[in-house]
Design an enzyme around this catalytic site. Structure first.
Site, short mmCIF file in Angstrom:
data_model
loop_
_atom_site.label_atom_id
_atom_site.label_comp_id
_atom_site.label_asym_id
_atom_site.label_seq_id
_atom_site.Cartn_x
_atom_site.Cartn_y
_atom_site.Cartn_z
N GLY A 266 0.81 -1.22 0.00
CA GLY A 266 0.00 0.00 0.00
C GLY A 266 0.84 1.26 0.00
CD GLU A 269 7.33 2.27 7.49
OE1 GLU A 269 6.57 1.94 6.54
OE2 GLU A 269 7.80 1.46 8.30
CD GLU A 303 2.61 3.67 5.21
OE1 GLU A 303 3.73 3.55 5.74
OE2 GLU A 303 1.86 2.70 4.99
N1 B3K Z 1 6.29 -0.77 6.21
C1 B3K Z 1 5.73 -0.98 4.91
C2 B3K Z 1 5.78 -2.41 4.49
C3 B3K Z 1 6.84 -2.72 3.54
C4 B3K Z 1 6.87 -4.19 3.22
C5 B3K Z 1 7.83 -4.57 2.21
N2 B3K Z 1 7.88 -5.99 1.95
C6 B3K Z 1 4.33 -0.50 4.83
C7 B3K Z 1 3.67 -0.24 6.13
O1 B3K Z 1 3.33 -1.13 6.87
O2 B3K Z 1 3.51 0.90 6.47
ZN ZN Z 2 3.20 -0.01 8.62
#
Ligand code: B3K
Ligand code: ZN
Length: 875
Positions: A266, A269, A303
């Site tokens: 989606g 961050e 985010e």
């Molecule tokens: N921290 C990212 C996730 C990225 C995953 C990559 N395999 C999105 C989120 O949880 O905000």
């Molecule tokens: Zn996250």
């Protein structure tokens, strides 16, 4: 399994601190059409806490090494060694600067991890382990460094060249544009980001609570500029909310969001430079549904909130992923609840836990909120880590109460600012401020599986006592057979046939609602001064992610549906009643009494719909979904489940058409604009329309057709399209509407995705054939994750009836597609595989066909991602 099968397992128990730390990271990117050269200058120092190893071992994958030097000394091949995963440099000093140049090929990067191109622009995705595809590095979250980034490209090639932090300079020299960025906050490499492209920008400002001005920028393709206003408003709301709710203020002078077409998840961050899937940032009433608006608001919040829960305080290792994700999902969920209907948000969250997370917990990929091992970390961005992790934080917040919870998070953010820490550090803060013993509660992090609560009761008229006995047990999960009792906060109320009763336990008055601390395998709670047998309202607010069973009478459920002042419990009572009807249909048993009770109560709600939240009523009208129903059986028959659902929808429509039509018509005037009441009215009205299309009558087809043609917003237009496409009797009308919809929206990629999705989720006819046709449609692009989700994931995860067709062709189709996608994008391939991993839930015939599809994949050369899921599923 193929002979080359990768099987390396990473274990939490093997965690060691890094041997070296990186004080400063200076990167220079030279962007060329066919390749990019990355020069890095890393200031390395030995970690005094390390084991004093002589060699430095860096991560690096798919890199062409061009130059390598330590301080001023150029290294020769005797000084180092490379493998497909590492660069080892022998006998390094205590402190030195490593100079390294690598060449990479973003144009050829179809995995969308590392530096890649999307619609011509350059962008990055580094979490979890993508940075090592950019340059050699200590690519682990406990190595936090100060980053400076220089981006160099031909003058005029890109209008926008961004990286984390603040822009230090932007100059032109010898036909090259050179942009220099500096991020003053130390961060792990997974939060690095770079963007270069020709983008338009929407700008605004936010004044923080301490009076600092922050520049807010949302970058998109020029044609999408008019679709960023809602995201900008959401961002400002999120910034204010985090100040007010958690006392968290933004820390840089600038906050940037970039919208990207090709994105595996989606959004991401990255510090000061969030990268978003277009589907989670672009929104306009004409082309975006209400549900998608709410998703944009939620993801923007999520985010943004990571800036503190994830970035300022990050994870020590990837086993602690839920430390940032569980906490941030809980934060975004509360933000959404505060901005919209709290009851509806809670129902949506509970529904995801119940129909997706519980299913994961019961299958071969079950893992604790803090897993103990993995082959590929990308496979652990799961509903367990995210949503169950959020429920665990919610339980802590409820156990502590608002004041202590806030004190605990304040302590957590101040104590660990700038550090990489563990889930245990978080719980420790909760424990310290509250002086509560959370040792049993910590099992929620280490024990996988869904606890079941079996609840029975008895009433003693002579003593005026009502007793509830609660037994808990957690079924075994792979690798964990011996489960312990958990600490479960169990919120309850008792009703008579008018209102909630005062609760008295051990002579203490508890008000009309209380939280029981369930900590033992079996516990009995006695309520005193109860003058008649009450109706228990259980697990209020979905106070813990557990399954409950209690033998309700029909009349009790009807009363909870009408009376309960807890939105979740009202909805849950309705789900229970619907489930009773459906189970009996599936089992071929007589269900006249249940049906009559259900129809009567829905009739009463529809007749008095003006008396309640329309959005809540809309939720209450939808039947329990098929995956949830399947999870209630030892061996579920997917065909029988789908048929039972359709049959019940037909029946509700037939018996309540007057009320449904009336509701539809009365609400017509209340559906203008983007206000909460208008959205609620639209959702109820469209729920009514969907039911009416279960009746084979020309007037209902015309109603949908008219709504489709006259709608001035996407929610109504798309709801009408879905109602037509899903009704077998409306095929001719639906085909016309589909053609008109495509004609109208062919230039809006996100709307075309909805057009794909409605066709892939049609519950009748030969959908597999339709899906195959869609794969060769001019608008389909197998490299774009949103398109894969709109066609393949929609068919496999959201078209229960068709995917589980008894021929098994749906299963084979999915396996073929995964084998193909895995060549380009392993993360996507692995995610799409999920529905096949649930084979154990189904009757033998289905299970065998699903296993056969999984086995066909073992004949292929698989990525680590897909290999892990296939091998664990077949185990
Ligand atoms: N921290 C990212 C996730 C990225 C995953 C990559 N395999 C999105 C989120 O949880 O905000
Ligand atoms: Zn996250």
């Amino acid at each position: 399994m193929s002979p080359t099968a990768p099987t390396i397992v990473t274990r939490l128990a093997d965690y060691r601190v890094p041997e070296f730390l990186i004080e400063k990271t200076q990167l220079t990117f030279e962007l060329h059409e066919a390749h990019t050269d990355v020069s890095s200058q890393l200031t390395l120092v030995r970690n005094p806490q390390g084991s004093q190893a002589a060699h430095l071992e860096l991560h690096g994958e798919q890199l062409e090494l061009l130059t390598l030097a330590i301080d001023d000394r150029v290294l020769t091949s005797k000084d180092y060694r490379t493998t497909p995963q590492n660069l080892t440099i022998y006998n390094v000093p205590e402190r030195f600067v490593l100079h390294c140049t690598t060449r990479i090929y973003p144009e050829k990067n179809t995995a969308l991890e590392g530096l890649y191109r999307s619609s011509g622009m350059y962008c990055t995705q580094c979490e979890a382990e993508g940075f090592r595809k950019i340059t050699y590095y200590l690519d682990r979250p406990d190595v936090m460094s100060e980053f400076e980034t220089v981006i160099i490209a031909d003058e005029g090639a890109f209008s926008t060249m961004l990286s984390n932090g603040n822009c230090v300079s932007d100059t032109v020299k010898d036909g090259k544009r050179i942009v220099h960025w500096h991020d003053p906050f130390k961060k792990p490499s997974y939060l690095f980001a770079l963007v270069a492209g020709n983008l338009a920008c929407l700008e605004d400002h936010f004044t923080t609570q301490s009076g600092r001005q922050v520049l807010l920028q949302i970058y998109t393709a020029a044609k999408d500029q008019d679709k960023c206003h809602f995201a900008m408003q959401s961002l400002k709301k999120a910034m204010r909310w985090d100040e007010q709710t958690y006392g968290r203020e933004y820390d840089l002078d600038r906050f940037m969001i970039v919208a990207v077409d090709d994105f595996n998840m989606g959004a991401m961050e990255n510090k000061g430079l969030n990268v978003f899937n277009t589907s989670c940032v672009l929104a306009h009433p004409a082309s975006t549904t209400d549900a998608a608006f709410r998703r944009v608001e939620g993801v923007i919040g999520h985010e943004y909130f990571h800036n503190w829960s994830g970035n300022r305080v990050t994870c020590r290792d990837w086993f602690q992923l839920s430390l940032k994700e569980g906490l941030t999902v809980f934060r975004d969920s509360e933000f959404s609840a505060d901005m919209n209907s709290r009851a509806v948000k809670r129902i949506e969250d509970a529904n995801v836990i119940r129909s997706v997370q519980f299913v994961e917990d019961a299958g071969p990929m079950a893992h604790p909120v803090r897993p103990e091992s993995y082959m590929e970390i990308s496979n652990f961005y799961t509903v367990t880590i995210y949503e169950k992790g959020a429920e665990v934080v919610r339980m802590l917040a409820n156990i502590l109460g608002p004041t202590l919870y806030r004190q605990a998070t304040d302590l957590y953010f101040s104590r660990f600012d700038g550090q990489a820490v563990t889930c245990d550090d978080f719980v420790q803060c909760m424990e310290e401020v509250s002086s509560k013993d959370l040792s049993q509660f910590r099992l929620w992090y280490s024990q996988a599986g869904t606890p079941h609560l079996q609840i029975s009761d008895s009433y003693d008229a002579a003593r005026q006592q009502y007793s509830l006995t609660i037994r808990q047990y957690t079924p075994a999960t792979p690798g964990q057979t011996d489960k312990k009792a958990l600490h479960i906060p169990f919120k309850i109320a008792l009703y008579d046939n008018q209102a909630a009763l005062p609760l008295v336990i051990n002579g203490q008055n508890q008000g009309t609602e209380t939280v029981l601390d369930i900590c033992q395998d079996e516990q009995t709670i006695v309520f005193e001064q109860v003058t008649e047998p009450p109706i228990p309202s259980l697990l209020r607010g979905f106070s813990a992610p557990v399954k409950i069973s209690y033998d309700y009478q029909l009349l009790q459920l009807q009363q909870l549906i009408l009376l309960d002042n807890d939105g979740f419990c009202r909805w849950d009572a309705m789900q229970n009643l619907m489930r009773m009807v459906l189970s009996k249909t599936i089992d071929g048993a007589n269900n006249h009494a249940e049906q009559a009770a259900l129809i009567a109560v829905i009739k009463q709600l529809l007749t008095n719909h003006a008396m309640m939240d329309a959005a809540l009523l809309a939720c209450m009208l939808s039947l329990p979904n098929s995956p949830y129903l399947a999870s209630l059986y030892e061996k579920a028959d997917p065909v029988a489940i789908s048929q039972a659902r359709t049959q019940l929808q037909d029946q509700i429509a037939a018996e309540l058409q007057t009320e449904l039509l009336n509701c539809y018509q009365v609400l017509q005037d209340q559906t203008h604009g983007l206000t909460a009441p208008a959205m609620a009215a639209r959702s109820l009205r469209n729920a009514a329309l969907a039911y009416l299309l279960h009746i084979d009558e020309v007037r209902y087809r015309e109603l949908a057709q008219q709504q489709f043609a006259q709608a001035n917003n996407m929610t109504d237009q798309y709801a009408a399209l879905c109602a037509l496409v899903y009704a077998e009797h409306a095929e001719a009308t639906a085909q016309e509407a589909l053609a008109a919809f495509y004609q109208q929206w062919q230039h809006e990629a996100l709307v075309v995705n909805m057009w794909f999705q409605v066709q892939a989720t049609r519950p009748w006819g030969d959908v597999l054939q339709t899906v195959r046709k869609l794969l060769s449609h001019e608008a389909f692009d197998a490299r774009n994750p949103n398109k894969l989700r709109a066609v393949i994931a929609a068919f496999a995860s959201r078209n229960f009836a068709q995917f589980h067709d008894k021929s098994g062709q749906g299963y084979q189709f999915l396996a073929e597609q995964i084998a193909d996608i895995d060549q380009r994008n392993p993360q996507m391939a692995s995610r799409l595989l999920t529905p096949l991993t649930h084979w154990h839930q189904f009757t033998d015939a289905h299970a065998a066909l699903m296993r056969a599809a999984l086995e066909s994949l073992t004949q292929r050369e698989l990525s680590k991602d897909v290999y892990e899921v296939v091998s664990k599923s077949l185990h």
